[in-house]
Design an enzyme around this catalytic site. Sequence first.
Site, PDB file in Angstrom:
ATOM      1  N   ASP A   8      12.997   1.828  -1.478  1.00  0.00           N
ATOM      2  CA  ASP A   8      11.735   2.544  -1.290  1.00  0.00           C
ATOM      3  C   ASP A   8      12.029   3.867  -0.598  1.00  0.00           C
ATOM      4  O   ASP A   8      12.683   3.893   0.457  1.00  0.00           O
ATOM      5  CB  ASP A   8      10.771   1.719  -0.439  1.00  0.00           C
ATOM      6  CG  ASP A   8      10.254   0.488  -1.183  1.00  0.00           C
ATOM      7  OD1 ASP A   8      10.631   0.305  -2.353  1.00  0.00           O
ATOM      8  OD2 ASP A   8       9.483  -0.283  -0.587  1.00  0.00           O
ATOM      9  N   ASP A 131      -0.460  -4.362  -8.416  1.00  0.00           N
ATOM     10  CA  ASP A 131      -0.361  -4.743  -7.009  1.00  0.00           C
ATOM     11  C   ASP A 131      -1.686  -5.374  -6.614  1.00  0.00           C
ATOM     12  O   ASP A 131      -2.741  -4.762  -6.776  1.00  0.00           O
ATOM     13  CB  ASP A 131      -0.080  -3.512  -6.150  1.00  0.00           C
ATOM     14  CG  ASP A 131       1.081  -2.689  -6.697  1.00  0.00           C
ATOM     15  OD1 ASP A 131       2.059  -3.301  -7.164  1.00  0.00           O
ATOM     16  OD2 ASP A 131       0.998  -1.448  -6.670  1.00  0.00           O
TER      17      ASP A 131
END
Length: 247
Positions: A8, A131
């Site tokens: 990330d 998500d």
Amino acid sequence: MLIIPAIDLKDGHCVRLKQGLMEDATVFSEDPGAMARHWVDQGGKRLHLVDLNGAFAGKPVNEGAIKAIVKAVGNDIPIQLGGGIRDLDTIERYLDDGISYVIVGTAAVKSPGFLHEACYAFPGQIMVGLDAKDGKVAVDGWSKLTGHDVIDLAKKFEDYGVEAVVYTDIGRDGMLTGVNIEATVALAQALTIPVIASGGVTNLDDVRRLAEVESEGIIGAITGRAIYEGTLNFTEAQALADELSQI
């Protein structure tokens, strides 16, 4: 089943967030290229990159770090990338740079027509990132919950030519609380396209539980904080997944 290391990216660094909160970031490396190479050398078969700044900004932000990762990895393994991808030009640029799969998240939810165009323009290279929290889809870097049911929405995308669905359980992401097997299996069973699980993969038991339901259509598991903090040994995890895949 693939065990996929997550990198990330925030402000050019490798970080991990808890439940997607940008203010709760832990920096694990200031050299994304070296981190990517590390996971390749450990036996990684695919990498999962997220441009966190991009997810919030709605456009690419960490392109320099992404290019450094592609250069470090070369053609050794595929790389999938999400975060801030909202137009075809961005997708084309990333694919030209050497990214293998582009993950469309918020734009897929808000503009299904765009997702359809992307799948048509770049067949076999577009994934959808869904998500969810308590079964409802979130957008804009997880900052907004929609009323969309994750399974209902995913089923609408099946005919588009999507390569896979990357499913993240927001409540478990970065929390080291274990993967949500039930929700992941329910999604995989409802779809004909493969699912990649994300959020909460914490230890070998999680890997075992996911690998045991691989036949439902779960082709991979993304792991981040666990392999950086040591609750999961990446090499052991991939070896276990390989072993269970052959049973």
